[in-house]
Design a protein around this motif. Structure first.
Motif, PDB file in Angstrom:
ATOM      1  N   ILE A  33       1.057  -1.146  -0.064  1.00 56.12           N
ATOM      2  CA  ILE A  33      -0.062   0.008   0.004  1.00 56.12           C
ATOM      3  C   ILE A  33       0.826   1.272   0.033  1.00 56.12           C
ATOM      4  CG2 ILE A  33      -0.202   0.230   2.576  1.00 56.12           C
ATOM      5  CD1 ILE A  33      -2.851   0.815   0.026  1.00 56.12           C
ATOM      6  N   GLU A  34       2.051   1.242   0.349  1.00 55.16           N
ATOM      7  CA  GLU A  34       3.050   2.452   0.459  1.00 55.16           C
ATOM      8  C   GLU A  34       3.150   2.944  -0.896  1.00 55.16           C
ATOM      9  OE1 GLU A  34       6.444   1.175   2.509  1.00 55.16           O
ATOM     10  OE2 GLU A  34       5.444   1.125   4.500  1.00 55.16           O
ATOM     11  N   GLN A  35       3.140   1.992  -1.996  1.00 57.62           N
ATOM     12  CA  GLN A  35       3.260   2.507  -3.227  1.00 57.62           C
ATOM     13  C   GLN A  35       2.170   3.520  -3.778  1.00 57.62           C
ATOM     14  OE1 GLN A  35       3.980  -1.886  -4.749  1.00 57.62           O
ATOM     15  NE2 GLN A  35       5.224  -0.516  -6.354  1.00 57.62           N
ATOM     16  N   LEU A  36       1.001   3.326  -3.093  1.00 58.55           N
ATOM     17  CA  LEU A  36       0.119   4.741  -3.347  1.00 58.55           C
ATOM     18  C   LEU A  36       0.421   6.084  -2.762  1.00 58.55           C
ATOM     19  CD1 LEU A  36      -3.295   2.604  -3.488  1.00 58.55           C
ATOM     20  CD2 LEU A  36      -1.519   2.889  -5.204  1.00 58.55           C
ATOM     21  N   LEU A  37       1.071   5.889  -1.578  1.00 59.68           N
ATOM     22  CA  LEU A  37       1.264   7.164  -0.746  1.00 59.68           C
ATOM     23  C   LEU A  37       1.584   8.369  -1.532  1.00 59.68           C
ATOM     24  CD1 LEU A  37       2.438   5.813   2.769  1.00 59.68           C
ATOM     25  CD2 LEU A  37       0.157   5.999   2.060  1.00 59.68           C
ATOM     26  N   PRO A  38       2.509   8.142  -2.563  1.00 58.81           N
ATOM     27  CA  PRO A  38       2.840   9.508  -3.089  1.00 58.81           C
ATOM     28  C   PRO A  38       2.020  10.168  -3.922  1.00 58.81           C
ATOM     29  CG  PRO A  38       4.673   8.031  -3.427  1.00 58.81           C
ATOM     30  CD  PRO A  38       3.409   7.285  -3.056  1.00 58.81           C
ATOM     31  N   ARG A  87      -2.929  10.535   3.225  1.00 59.81           N
ATOM     32  CA  ARG A  87      -1.661  10.212   3.062  1.00 59.81           C
ATOM     33  C   ARG A  87      -1.155   9.680   4.358  1.00 59.81           C
ATOM     34  NH1 ARG A  87       3.089  13.622   0.404  1.00 59.81           N
ATOM     35  NH2 ARG A  87       1.904  13.245  -1.482  1.00 59.81           N
ATOM     36  N   SER A  88      -1.281  10.840   5.309  1.00 60.82           N
ATOM     37  CA  SER A  88      -0.800  10.308   6.996  1.00 60.82           C
ATOM     38  C   SER A  88      -1.676   9.280   7.422  1.00 60.82           C
ATOM     39  CB  SER A  88      -1.109  11.786   7.619  1.00 60.82           C
ATOM     40  OG  SER A  88      -0.095  12.669   7.370  1.00 60.82           O
ATOM     41  N   TYR A  89      -3.037   9.019   7.124  1.00 66.69           N
ATOM     42  CA  TYR A  89      -3.752   8.139   7.439  1.00 66.69           C
ATOM     43  C   TYR A  89      -3.317   6.595   6.958  1.00 66.69           C
ATOM     44  CZ  TYR A  89      -7.975   5.748   8.521  1.00 66.69           C
ATOM     45  OH  TYR A  89      -8.988   4.689   8.983  1.00 66.69           O
ATOM     46  N   MET A  90      -2.981   6.729   5.891  1.00 66.04           N
ATOM     47  CA  MET A  90      -2.660   5.374   5.073  1.00 66.04           C
ATOM     48  C   MET A  90      -1.131   5.087   5.434  1.00 66.04           C
ATOM     49  SD  MET A  90      -5.291   4.252   3.766  1.00 66.04           S
ATOM     50  CE  MET A  90      -4.588   3.050   3.294  1.00 66.04           C
ATOM     51  N   SER A  91      -0.354   6.064   5.827  1.00 65.44           N
ATOM     52  CA  SER A  91       0.965   5.546   6.266  1.00 65.44           C
ATOM     53  C   SER A  91       0.828   4.748   7.544  1.00 65.44           C
ATOM     54  CB  SER A  91       1.719   6.907   6.598  1.00 65.44           C
ATOM     55  OG  SER A  91       1.352   7.651   7.477  1.00 65.44           O
ATOM     56  N   ASN A  92      -0.213   5.057   8.119  1.00 58.20           N
ATOM     57  CA  ASN A  92      -0.158   4.244   9.509  1.00 58.20           C
ATOM     58  C   ASN A  92      -1.163   3.027   9.450  1.00 58.20           C
ATOM     59  OD1 ASN A  92       1.410   5.783  11.053  1.00 58.20           O
ATOM     60  ND2 ASN A  92      -0.293   7.640  11.097  1.00 58.20           N
ATOM     61  N   TRP A  93      -1.513   2.738   8.322  1.00 60.05           N
ATOM     62  CA  TRP A  93      -2.600   1.505   7.789  1.00 60.05           C
ATOM     63  C   TRP A  93      -1.785   0.156   8.100  1.00 60.05           C
ATOM     64  CZ3 TRP A  93      -2.700  -2.154   3.770  1.00 60.05           C
ATOM     65  CH2 TRP A  93      -4.004  -2.945   3.558  1.00 60.05           C
ATOM     66  N   THR A  94      -2.855  -0.567   8.921  1.00 60.63           N
ATOM     67  CA  THR A  94      -2.105  -1.903   9.167  1.00 60.63           C
ATOM     68  C   THR A  94      -3.140  -2.937   8.695  1.00 60.63           C
ATOM     69  OG1 THR A  94      -3.555  -1.757  11.441  1.00 60.63           O
ATOM     70  CG2 THR A  94      -1.243  -1.201  11.535  1.00 60.63           C
ATOM     71  N   GLY A  95      -3.968  -2.837   7.721  1.00 59.63           N
ATOM     72  CA  GLY A  95      -4.640  -3.560   7.134  1.00 59.63           C
ATOM     73  C   GLY A  95      -6.569  -3.249   7.343  1.00 59.63           C
ATOM     74  N   TRP A  96      -7.178  -3.967   6.631  1.00 63.97           N
ATOM     75  CA  TRP A  96      -8.494  -3.752   6.691  1.00 63.97           C
ATOM     76  C   TRP A  96      -9.215  -4.114   7.903  1.00 63.97           C
ATOM     77  CZ3 TRP A  96      -9.113  -0.091   3.562  1.00 63.97           C
ATOM     78  CH2 TRP A  96      -8.741   0.011   2.239  1.00 63.97           C
TER      79      TRP A  96
END
Length: 354
Positions: free
Chosen positions: A28-33, A40-49
């Protein structure tokens, strides 16, 4: 419909278009840029659905797509090119992804941000890498206006050919979703419907994966009825629907059942101006995968019962476990004229490819 005479031969006699190829990101980190704040900050701490629906009893991917370095199947361009594009000398491969924010049941703004980021990532890392790839616009139909803006943003890309709407629990024929079809029609894009991870049976979530996999076709049947009876094609007469990974053996019986009920009950839906089977033949196409493995004679009979040899589009479903090889998926006894239509001409014409 002229099925012609039978000749032996592999698909390589003809050009080949694969209408369902699942490219994937490795992380999922590939989508952050491609994401803006606060997502972006929300998903950088994402641990799965936080959801585990089914494990797959025999693995979800082809064994030769499980690479020693642990790469996610479908995420490595070089492997995909070798195993699919080059091996079968494909003219085009339509990318449908395996990441569907459209089925998120909450956090709709995040779903829209993820869909948009995925589109930009897919264009840069796949479409721009190989001219044989054709792309899909992922949208979040939970927010219709946002979905329309995403279509408007990307529709002019020369190798974007469709809008992807995964089939889940949303009845896309409902007038609430009609602006999506209007935008797709205005930009001459196909609307592709692919099974999503929220597909259920009439009883809810099936207890076993095998149940879920068997009843997937019911969702496609229900969606076809929903679109026709809610007047999508009378309102937007140039709408084209590609149904991916739902099989096709059910199509003749559904046409018969719709026509029979329409004769008695059409007063309830006066905006539906034609026999339902006519909408199927005019506006729908069905990807071949997963082929139900009928006998060659029965499979040919299915095509005849559809009343058209233009309704089937070839697909492999790469890199999934039930991958359909173009060397084995269609009976060798099929006439060359029919094989050419399924492997190439039907998709070329339906997607209006040059």
């Amino acid at each position: 419909m002229n099925l012609g005479s039978s000749t032996e031969g592999k698909h390589t006699t003809f050009p080949l278009i694969d209408t369902d190829v699942h490219e994937r990101f490795a992380s999922i980190e590939q989508l952050l840029p491609y994401m803006k704040e606060p997502f972006r900050s929300y998903m950088s701490n994402w641990t799965g659905w936080g959801e585990l629906k089914y494990t797959h009893p025999i693995g979800g991917s082809r064994l030769d797509a499980l690479l020693p370095n642990g790469a996610v199947p479908g995420s490595d361009y070089d492997v995909l090119r070798e195993q699919l594009l080059d091996r079968y000398d494909m003219k085009y491969a339509m990318l449908t992804g395996l990441f569907y924010p459209a089925t998120m049941e909450a956090q709709f703004e995040l779903a829209a941000a993820l869909a948009s980021a995925y589109n930009d990532w897919m264009i840069e890392h796949w479409l721009e890498r190989d001219e044989r790839f054709l792309g899909s616009i992922h949208v979040a139909p939970q927010m219709v206006e946002t979905a329309v803006r995403e279509i408007e943003r990307l529709a002019d890309h020369p190798r974007i050919v469709q809008v992807l709407l995964p089939i889940g629990t949303a009845p896309y024929g409902d007038p609430h979703y009609h602006p999506i079809f209007e935008a797709a029609e205005r930009h001459n894009l196909v609307v592709a419907m692919h099974q999503g991870n929220s597909v259920q049976s009439p009883f809810g979530t099936p207890r076993y994966y095998i149940e879920w996999h068997i009843v997937l076709s019911q969702a496609f049947m229900s969606m076809a009825v929903n679109l026709i009876m809610n007047g999508v094609f009378d309102k937007y007469p140039r709408t084209r629907i590609a149904m991916l990974e739902g099989g096709f053996s059910w199509v003749p019986s559904l046409m018969w059942r719709m026509d029979q009920n329409y004769k008695s009950l059409r007063m309830e839906v006066p905006w539906v101006k034609r026999m339902p089977s006519d909408y199927i033949k005019t506006h729908f196409r069905f990807a071949t995968q997963p082929i139900e493995d009928p006998s060659p004679a029965d499979m040919l009979k299915m095509v005849e019962l559809m009343g058209s040899d233009e309704l089937l589009l070839f697909s492999t479903d790469y890199p999934h476990w039930d991958f359909d090889s173009p060397e084995r998926s269609l009976p060798t006894s099929f006439p060359d004229s029919l094989k050419r239509k399924i492997f190439y001409e039907n998709a070329r014409d339906f997607y209006q490819l040059t």
